[in-house]
Design a protein around this motif. Structure first.
Motif, short mmCIF file in Angstrom:
data_model
loop_
_atom_site.label_atom_id
_atom_site.label_comp_id
_atom_site.label_asym_id
_atom_site.label_seq_id
_atom_site.Cartn_x
_atom_site.Cartn_y
_atom_site.Cartn_z
N UNK A 1 19.57 -4.80 7.40
CA UNK A 1 20.78 -4.16 7.90
C UNK A 1 21.63 -3.61 6.77
N UNK A 2 21.77 -4.39 5.72
CA UNK A 2 22.58 -3.99 4.57
C UNK A 2 21.67 -3.66 3.39
N UNK A 3 22.06 -2.63 2.63
CA UNK A 3 21.34 -2.28 1.40
C UNK A 3 22.29 -2.36 0.23
N UNK B 1 0.80 -1.22 0.00
CA UNK B 1 0.00 0.00 0.00
C UNK B 1 0.83 1.26 0.00
N UNK B 2 2.15 1.12 -0.24
CA UNK B 2 3.06 2.25 -0.21
C UNK B 2 3.60 2.56 -1.60
N UNK B 3 3.85 3.83 -1.87
CA UNK B 3 4.50 4.23 -3.11
C UNK B 3 5.97 3.81 -3.06
N UNK B 4 6.54 3.52 -4.23
CA UNK B 4 7.97 3.20 -4.30
C UNK B 4 8.63 4.05 -5.38
N UNK C 1 11.26 3.08 -1.50
CA UNK C 1 11.61 1.68 -1.70
C UNK C 1 12.04 1.06 -0.38
N UNK C 2 12.84 1.78 0.38
CA UNK C 2 13.29 1.27 1.68
C UNK C 2 12.11 1.06 2.62
#
Length: 318
Positions: A236-238, A197-200, A206-207
């Motif tokens: 933790x990591x992106x 339900x969130x925009x990306x 995105x996060x």
């Protein structure tokens, strides 16, 4: 790169793609002239299995086709790609699944799927899956099969300690148990929006969407962003991998190619950054050619694209 040594199991759909090429999509009620027609082997499960096998990874597919010419053609194409199809059942009296695809000159597409034999699954399919899971490094799932069977397959894999990679397409609400069984979920932007339900539209969004999916239970998330690349996180990591600069001809199997590249790399013991890079390179080759399985690259073609492009990097920038 490490040598390919893993094995992938795929529980998924097989469809014959009926592809019409046209200059633009018709408006409701409008008739437009098509510029070409082709039948191309497809189905998300079959596409992903073929993608893995062409990259040199031992791959077994479990699913169903009808007892008709489309079914035989699909099995023949998969064998030609190196996929073990001993787990695919022929179902008398039920047509093989079909996907009715429109592709514009710019490479955009619309798809209507008629599931056919893909929705004729029963417990015997799960028994065949058990055999495919023996020694598997990863199980690939999608949502073109009935959700109860997808959930049952995820349970079987989890019971064996086999990581579950879910491509949540076509997007639909998922039960909490399925989220919790997933090692890695790989939505595209549209699917991420439907699921959360969130925009990306931005890196920060995105996060937030990835965090929301992890809060539901998924351990790791990749958001596929088309021309803007893809982002992976374990909370933790992106990592971000940019898209390769190519001229898109047909994007029908781009997501399946990406998933196949990721799964093949993970089954081969490569890092998450390398898996992202394999996914991006596999998809980049696929969009430069028409069709679904017909567009999927060999290992050599993927590696050439990989060497020519950029790899994964920290962050998640547009």
């Amino acid at each position: 790169m490490n040598p390919v040594a893993g094995r992938v199991a795929v529980f998924g759909s097989l469809n014959m793609d009926l592809v019409v090429r046209l200059a633009r999509f018709p408006s409701p009620g409008e008739t437009v002239a098509g510029q070409g027609f082709a039948t191309v082997p497809g189905g998300k499960g079959a596409n992903q299995a073929a993608a893995c096998a062409r990259l040199g990874v031992a791959t077994a597919l479990v699913g169903r086709v009808g007892d008709d010419p489309h079914g035989e053609a699909l099995l023949s194409a998969l064998r030609g790609s190196g996929v073990d199809v001993s787990g695919v059942a022929r179902t008398p009296g039920v047509p093989t699944g079909t996907a009715h695809i429109q592709v514009t000159a710019g490479g955009e597409n619309t798809i209507v799927v008629v599931p056919g034999a893909n929705h004729a699954l029963d417990d015997t399919d799960l028994e065949r899956l058990e055999r495919a899971l023996e020694g598997a490094a990863v199980l690939m799932l999608q949502l073109e099969l009935p959700l109860p069977q997808v959930l049952a397959a995820a349970r079987r894999a989890a019971a064996r300690g086999v990581p579950v990679l879910l491509d949540p397409a076509p997007a639909q609400p998922l039960p909490d148990e399925l989220w919790a069984l997933c090692t890695l979920v790989t939505p595209n932007e549209h699917e991420a929006e439907v699921l959360t339900g969130l925009s990306v539209a931005t890196a920060a969004e995105v996060r937030a969407a990835a965090d929301a999916m992890r809060a539901r239970g998924a351990r790791e998330v990749i958001v596929k962003r088309g021309a803007r690349g893809a982002d992976w996180t374990d909370g933790e990591t992106w990592l971000h991998v940019p898209a390769h600069r190519v001229e898109a001809v047909d994007t029908v199997a781009a997501g399946d190619a990406f998933g196949g590249g990721v799964a093949a790399a993970l089954a081969s013991g490569l890092t998450r950054a390398q898996a992202l890079a394999w996914g991006a390179a596999t998809a980049a080759v696929a969009v430069t050619r028409p069709g679904a399985q017909t567009s999927l690259p060999t290992r050599a073609e993927m590696l050439r694209m990989l060497e020519a492009g950029a790899g994964a990097s920290p962050g998640g920038h547009n």
